[in-house]
Motif scaffolding. Sequence first.
Motif, mmCIF file in Angstrom:
data_model
loop_
_atom_site.group_PDB
_atom_site.id
_atom_site.type_symbol
_atom_site.label_atom_id
_atom_site.label_comp_id
_atom_site.label_asym_id
_atom_site.label_seq_id
_atom_site.Cartn_x
_atom_site.Cartn_y
_atom_site.Cartn_z
ATOM 1 N N LEU A 1 0.777 -1.132 0.056
ATOM 2 C CA LEU A 1 -0.088 -0.060 0.025
ATOM 3 C C LEU A 1 0.726 1.223 0.031
ATOM 4 O O LEU A 1 1.921 1.200 0.554
ATOM 5 C CB LEU A 1 -0.869 -0.158 1.101
ATOM 6 N N GLU A 2 0.425 2.263 -0.926
ATOM 7 C CA GLU A 2 1.137 3.486 -0.833
ATOM 8 C C GLU A 2 0.047 4.565 -0.683
ATOM 9 O O GLU A 2 -1.128 4.463 -1.235
ATOM 10 C CB GLU A 2 1.863 3.677 -2.298
ATOM 11 N N ASP B 1 6.474 12.258 5.526
ATOM 12 C CA ASP B 1 7.338 11.232 4.885
ATOM 13 C C ASP B 1 6.391 9.846 4.877
ATOM 14 O O ASP B 1 7.086 8.838 4.154
ATOM 15 C CB ASP B 1 8.596 10.762 5.460
ATOM 16 N N LEU B 2 5.352 9.752 5.608
ATOM 17 C CA LEU B 2 4.671 8.252 5.733
ATOM 18 C C LEU B 2 4.097 8.470 4.503
ATOM 19 O O LEU B 2 2.826 8.615 4.296
ATOM 20 C CB LEU B 2 3.730 8.404 6.916
ATOM 21 N N SER B 3 4.527 7.677 3.390
ATOM 22 C CA SER B 3 4.123 7.632 1.902
ATOM 23 C C SER B 3 3.876 6.252 1.644
ATOM 24 O O SER B 3 3.250 6.082 0.378
ATOM 25 C CB SER B 3 5.066 8.099 0.998
ATOM 26 N N SER B 4 3.834 5.333 2.285
ATOM 27 C CA SER B 4 3.638 3.886 2.082
ATOM 28 C C SER B 4 3.762 2.799 3.368
ATOM 29 O O SER B 4 4.253 3.396 4.518
ATOM 30 C CB SER B 4 4.661 3.271 1.108
ATOM 31 N N PHE B 5 3.255 1.723 3.403
ATOM 32 C CA PHE B 5 3.206 0.753 4.582
ATOM 33 C C PHE B 5 4.737 0.586 4.672
ATOM 34 O O PHE B 5 5.021 0.639 6.138
ATOM 35 C CB PHE B 5 2.454 -0.348 4.087
ATOM 36 N N LYS B 6 5.651 0.112 3.772
ATOM 37 C CA LYS B 6 6.866 0.142 4.186
ATOM 38 C C LYS B 6 7.596 1.337 4.722
ATOM 39 O O LYS B 6 8.553 1.093 5.543
ATOM 40 C CB LYS B 6 7.581 -0.391 3.105
ATOM 41 N N LYS B 7 7.301 2.311 4.229
ATOM 42 C CA LYS B 7 8.084 3.538 4.565
ATOM 43 C C LYS B 7 7.708 3.933 6.207
ATOM 44 O O LYS B 7 8.449 4.298 6.812
ATOM 45 C CB LYS B 7 7.688 4.886 3.897
#
Length: 78
Positions: free
Chosen positions: A25-26, A60-66
């Motif tokens: 998810l992004e 900066d929270l731009s994706s699940f991984k990030k």
Amino acid sequence: MTNKEKYTEAFKKSFENENLIFEDLEYQSINEWDSIGHLFLTSNIEEMFGITFEIDDITDLSSFKKGIEILKKYDLEF
């Protein structure tokens, strides 16, 4: 519950969708993750982990991984 399970739970709560594949998810990849959804998500993550994000981390929270990378800065293990 592990930190990753808590983190995933914050996404489920924010987007009210149990069937999403969160790993991929992004931001803005689904209708629910718009600017308002982003506020819900960051709030739910903060509540789940008892932290307060810095402004840069919210941006900066731009994706699940990030998000996992960001949470590691708060001494959380994944």
